[in-house]
Design a protein around this motif. Structure first.
Motif, PDB file in Angstrom:
ATOM      1  N   UNK A 100       0.820  -1.213   0.000  1.00 19.32           N
ATOM      2  CA  UNK A 100       0.000   0.000   0.000  1.00 19.32           C
ATOM      3  C   UNK A 100       0.854   1.263   0.000  1.00 19.32           C
ATOM      4  N   UNK A 101       2.114   1.153   0.452  1.00 17.91           N
ATOM      5  CA  UNK A 101       2.978   2.320   0.563  1.00 17.91           C
ATOM      6  C   UNK A 101       3.853   2.538  -0.671  1.00 17.91           C
ATOM      7  N   UNK A 102       3.808   1.624  -1.609  1.00 19.71           N
ATOM      8  CA  UNK A 102       4.691   1.731  -2.775  1.00 19.71           C
ATOM      9  C   UNK A 102       4.327   2.945  -3.624  1.00 19.71           C
ATOM     10  N   UNK A 103       5.339   3.750  -3.912  1.00 22.21           N
ATOM     11  CA  UNK A 103       5.136   4.927  -4.743  1.00 22.21           C
ATOM     12  C   UNK A 103       4.564   6.114  -4.012  1.00 22.21           C
ATOM     13  N   UNK A 104       4.339   5.991  -2.705  1.00 21.67           N
ATOM     14  CA  UNK A 104       3.768   7.093  -1.924  1.00 21.67           C
ATOM     15  C   UNK A 104       4.900   7.820  -1.209  1.00 21.67           C
ATOM     16  N   UNK A 105       4.997   9.124  -1.424  1.00 22.71           N
ATOM     17  CA  UNK A 105       6.041   9.910  -0.777  1.00 22.71           C
ATOM     18  C   UNK A 105       5.730  10.089   0.701  1.00 22.71           C
ATOM     19  N   UNK A 106       6.747   9.911   1.531  1.00 24.08           N
ATOM     20  CA  UNK A 106       6.561  10.113   2.961  1.00 24.08           C
ATOM     21  C   UNK A 106       6.202  11.572   3.249  1.00 24.08           C
ATOM     22  N   UNK A 107       5.199  11.801   4.069  1.00 18.20           N
ATOM     23  CA  UNK A 107       4.869  13.180   4.473  1.00 18.20           C
ATOM     24  C   UNK A 107       5.802  13.614   5.598  1.00 18.20           C
ATOM     25  N   UNK A 108       7.056  13.864   5.244  1.00 14.55           N
ATOM     26  CA  UNK A 108       8.094  14.123   6.240  1.00 14.55           C
ATOM     27  C   UNK A 108       7.717  15.253   7.186  1.00 14.55           C
ATOM     28  N   UNK A 109       8.176  15.122   8.431  1.00 18.43           N
ATOM     29  CA  UNK A 109       7.824  16.079   9.468  1.00 18.43           C
ATOM     30  C   UNK A 109       8.504  17.422   9.307  1.00 18.43           C
ATOM     31  N   UNK A 110       8.130  18.345  10.170  1.00 22.34           N
ATOM     32  CA  UNK A 110       8.658  19.705  10.105  1.00 22.34           C
ATOM     33  C   UNK A 110       8.975  20.194  11.512  1.00 22.34           C
ATOM     34  N   UNK A 111       9.762  21.280  11.575  1.00 25.19           N
ATOM     35  CA  UNK A 111      10.070  21.932  12.846  1.00 25.19           C
ATOM     36  C   UNK A 111       9.039  23.013  13.129  1.00 25.19           C
ATOM     37  N   UNK A 112       8.708  23.179  14.395  1.00 25.69           N
ATOM     38  CA  UNK A 112       7.719  24.161  14.815  1.00 25.69           C
ATOM     39  C   UNK A 112       8.344  25.165  15.782  1.00 25.69           C
ATOM     40  N   UNK A 113       7.776  26.348  15.803  1.00 23.37           N
ATOM     41  CA  UNK A 113       8.224  27.367  16.751  1.00 23.37           C
ATOM     42  C   UNK A 113       7.600  27.110  18.119  1.00 23.37           C
ATOM     43  N   UNK A 114       7.921  27.962  19.073  1.00 21.13           N
ATOM     44  CA  UNK A 114       7.336  27.849  20.408  1.00 21.13           C
ATOM     45  C   UNK A 114       5.893  28.336  20.452  1.00 21.13           C
ATOM     46  N   UNK A 115       5.441  28.993  19.395  1.00 20.19           N
ATOM     47  CA  UNK A 115       4.089  29.554  19.357  1.00 20.19           C
ATOM     48  C   UNK A 115       3.137  28.543  18.724  1.00 20.19           C
ATOM     49  N   UNK A 116       2.255  27.894  19.504  1.00 22.28           N
ATOM     50  CA  UNK A 116       1.380  26.859  18.939  1.00 22.28           C
ATOM     51  C   UNK A 116       0.348  27.410  17.957  1.00 22.28           C
TER      52      UNK A 116
END
Length: 252
Positions: A100-116
């Motif tokens: 099911x994961x073949x050919x699907x790009x990982x939704x890679x994570x990101x960095x967040x600031x201290x402000x939610x």
């Protein structure tokens, strides 16, 4: 900063972030002593970039999990590189086959600031968009030979184990399926009716057609080439020319 203070800071940040994201999200905190849960969660983080590099330097020791009713999950993590803010990663669905994961790009994570509040805008406009696309792709590929349904047509597909499966159509049709013993997989959304009681299965299939017809929804029974449907299920009409799903080779 002491571990207790760090845990409270992460949990509070995640609570606010969950409340600011589009849709309905809830937040739960996994403390350092929830070791088994943390290990299992780390295995499901859907990232080959920033978050993977971070975990390679330090294993997941606590986390805040944001959950949506459809099964989507995001994980907020501490940074341990001396920078302010947090990291956030998507979580891969449970129990889906590797195909099911073949050919699907990982939704890679990101960095967040201290402000939610600012971070919620960033997540909604970036990670969440990529995550929803990836989720839709893997769930679609997990359907296998199950044909998609349409607003005016429910497609039922016989399974090799004798069960019957159907992709969801809408709230009204889904309620009819559930009333007749179909159980929805929370990850793929597919409804399945087992073959443990063949009489109950046949009765459910007989009754589905008229009830769905009353809602303006036609019913089609898909017959794989390796199986013929039992004669006790006449209420749904077989497709004259079943559609076949073809796909190009995919790699995870």
């Amino acid at each position: 900063m002491h571990d207790h203070e760090t845990s409270e800071r992460l949990a509070s940040y995640a609570d606010v972030l969950a409340g600011e994201l589009p849709g309905l999200w809830t937040s739960s905190h996994l403390p350092p002593d929830a070791k088994d849960d943390l290990v299992g969660l780390a295995d499901r983080l859907w990232d080959l970039d920033l978050i993977a590099d971070s975990l390679a330097e330090r294993p997941l020791w606590q986390a805040a999990v944001l959950s949506r009713p459809d099964g989507a999950q995001l994980v907020v993590l501490d940074r341990h590189d001396g920078r302010d803010g947090f990291l956030i990663a998507a979580v891969a669905p449970r129990a889906l086959p590797d195909e099911a994961y073949r050919g699907v790009h990982e939704p890679n994570g990101i960095a967040l600031s201290d402000d939610p509040f600012l971070s919620a805008e960033q997540v909604a406009g970036d990670l969440l968009v990529r995550y929803d696309i990836a989720l839709a792709q893997v769930r679609h590929q997990a359907l296998g030979g199950i044909q998609p349904s349409h607003p005016d047509r429910l497609v039922l597909t016989w399974q090799q184990d004798g069960g019957v499966a159907a992709a969801p159509v809408g709230n009204a049709a889904d309620a009819v399926l559930e009333a007749h013993g179909f159980v929805q997989d929370p990850q793929t959304g597919i409804y399945r009716l087992g073959a443990d009681d063949t009489r109950a299965q046949a009765r459910a299939l007989r009754e589905l057609g008229p009830q769905l017809d009353a809602l303006g929804i036609g019913t089609v029974l898909q017959h794989p080439a390796t199986r013929t449907a039992p004669a006790s299920a006449p209420a749904v009409r077989p497709a004259a020319q079943p559609a076949h799903v073809t796909s190009s080779p995919r790699t995870r």
